[in-house]
Design an enzyme around this catalytic site. Structure first.
Site, short mmCIF file in Angstrom:
data_model
loop_
_atom_site.label_atom_id
_atom_site.label_comp_id
_atom_site.label_asym_id
_atom_site.label_seq_id
_atom_site.Cartn_x
_atom_site.Cartn_y
_atom_site.Cartn_z
N GLU A 186 -7.30 -2.33 -2.74
CA GLU A 186 -6.68 -1.43 -1.75
C GLU A 186 -5.77 -0.41 -2.43
OE1 GLU A 186 -6.38 -3.84 2.43
OE2 GLU A 186 -4.61 -3.87 1.17
N HIS A 232 -6.00 -6.81 -2.33
CA HIS A 232 -4.89 -5.85 -2.41
C HIS A 232 -5.03 -4.93 -3.62
CE1 HIS A 232 -1.67 -7.66 0.41
NE2 HIS A 232 -2.16 -6.55 0.89
N ASP A 242 -10.23 6.49 15.04
CA ASP A 242 -10.62 7.09 16.32
C ASP A 242 -10.04 6.24 17.44
OD1 ASP A 242 -12.26 4.89 16.51
OD2 ASP A 242 -14.14 6.00 16.29
N GLU A 243 -10.60 6.38 18.64
CA GLU A 243 -9.94 5.71 19.77
C GLU A 243 -10.24 4.22 19.84
OE1 GLU A 243 -10.49 7.91 23.38
OE2 GLU A 243 -9.96 9.76 22.36
N HIS A 296 -8.32 -1.24 5.74
CA HIS A 296 -8.63 -2.54 6.34
C HIS A 296 -9.17 -3.47 5.26
CE1 HIS A 296 -9.53 -5.34 9.51
NE2 HIS A 296 -10.69 -5.55 8.93
N MET A 307 0.43 -2.69 12.27
CA MET A 307 -0.29 -3.62 13.14
C MET A 307 -0.17 -3.25 14.63
SD MET A 307 -1.89 -5.25 11.06
CE MET A 307 -2.06 -6.28 9.61
N ARG A 308 -0.43 -1.98 14.90
CA ARG A 308 -0.40 -1.50 16.29
C ARG A 308 -1.64 -0.65 16.50
NH1 ARG A 308 2.64 -3.67 19.46
NH2 ARG A 308 4.39 -4.60 18.39
N ASP A 346 -10.50 -0.37 14.48
CA ASP A 346 -11.27 -0.64 13.25
C ASP A 346 -12.68 -0.07 13.35
OD1 ASP A 346 -9.12 -1.98 12.08
OD2 ASP A 346 -9.71 -3.90 12.91
N ASN A 357 0.84 -1.22 0.00
CA ASN A 357 0.00 0.00 0.00
C ASN A 357 0.86 1.25 0.00
OD1 ASN A 357 -3.07 -0.45 0.15
ND2 ASN A 357 -2.21 -2.07 1.44
C1 GAR Z 1 -3.22 -4.64 3.96
O1 GAR Z 1 -3.99 -5.61 3.33
C2 GAR Z 1 -4.03 -3.88 4.99
O2 GAR Z 1 -5.37 -3.74 4.62
C3 GAR Z 1 -3.90 -4.78 6.19
O3 GAR Z 1 -2.55 -5.16 6.18
C4 GAR Z 1 -2.12 -5.29 4.83
C5 GAR Z 1 -0.79 -4.64 4.67
O4 GAR Z 1 -0.24 -4.93 3.43
N1 GAR Z 1 -4.28 -4.11 7.38
C6 GAR Z 1 -4.97 -4.67 8.36
O5 GAR Z 1 -5.28 -5.85 8.35
C7 GAR Z 1 -5.33 -3.74 9.49
N2 GAR Z 1 -6.23 -4.37 10.39
P1 GAR Z 1 0.94 -4.09 2.82
O6 GAR Z 1 2.02 -4.03 3.90
O7 GAR Z 1 1.39 -4.87 1.65
O8 GAR Z 1 0.40 -2.74 2.48
#
Ligand code: GAR
Length: 211
Positions: A182, A179, A149-150, A117, A98-99, A153, A22
């Site tokens: 995204e 993807h 927000d707080e 997401h 992922m935090r 998701d 992304n």
């Molecule tokens: C993406 O698919 C994003 O939507 C997901 O992590 C991936 C990162 O891929 N995010 C979540 O699951 C958030 N809860 P990338 O590092 O190739 O962009």
């Protein structure tokens, strides 16, 4: 410096934990002029994240902040703020970061943090949304870009797009198709926020058509 010189474009920060596809889509969209913004800084909590290599290749400062180096989530977020502040970013884009951010970050950038997401929220929140949608037997999943927000998701939804799940489809194949969506949706959502065409009012985000 004229108005289209890169320094004049609004700065965004991208926070990643993994591969950074992304991030790459955002960099590419900015490079091609489809996104009128510049990625000013990339931050990763994972020192081995390939996103850091992508940032370096694009000549973008890439900074690692390890959660384990801080006694609490607040201390970690305070360090994030220290890093981001000098870049004067208009938006902070979580791209596979992922935090969970603490209220410290959310209050510092109110309605200015976006997350992507891989599901149609509020369905399938969490870290394994694509796998969870398949396990549930869902026929449709998709992509959500929302304001952070707080709660996890949870924030107001800027854009969503559905992806139909094919019969017998495996996780890797579905992930690939999610993807692809995204990579198109995120730069578009960033454009809408930066241009003011997307306005957040409570839980709703109204999006004006392009004139
Ligand atoms: C993406 O698919 C994003 O939507 C997901 O992590 C991936 C990162 O891929 N995010 C979540 O699951 C958030 N809860 P990338 O590092 O190739 O962009």
């Amino acid at each position: 410096m004229n108005s289209s010189s890169p320094k004049r474009l609004p700065a965004v920060a991208v926070l990643c934990s993994g591969s950074g596809t992304n991030l790459q889509a955002i960099i590419n969209a900015a490079r091609r002029g489809r996104l009128r913004a510049r990625v000013a800084v990339v931050v990763s909590d994972q020192p081995k994240a390939f996103a850091l290599t992508r940032a370096a290749r694009a000549g973008i400062p890439a900074i690692v902040v390890r959660r384990g180096d801080f006694p609490s989530r607040d201390a970690f977020d305070r360090r994030l703020l220290e890093i981001l502040t000098p870049y004067r970013v208009r938006l902070v884009c979580l791209a596979g970061f992922m935090r969970v951010l603490s209220p410290i970050m959310v209050h510092r950038y109110p309605r200015r943090i976006l997350n992507i997401h891989p599901a149609l929220l509020p369905a399938f929140p969490g870290a394994h949304a694509v796998r969870d949608a398949l396990a549930w037997g869902a026929k449709v999943t998709g992509v959500t870009v929302h304001v952070v927000d707080e709660e996890v998701d949870h924030g107001p939804i800027v854009l969503q797009e559905a992806v139909a799940i094919r019969p017998g489809e495996k996780e890797a194949a579905l992930l690939k198709r999610v993807h692809r969506v995204e990579h198109r949706l995120y730069p578009h959502a960033i454009t809408l926020m930066l241009s003011g065409r997307a306005r957040v009012q409570g839980r709703r985000v109204s999006v004006k058509r392009a004139s």
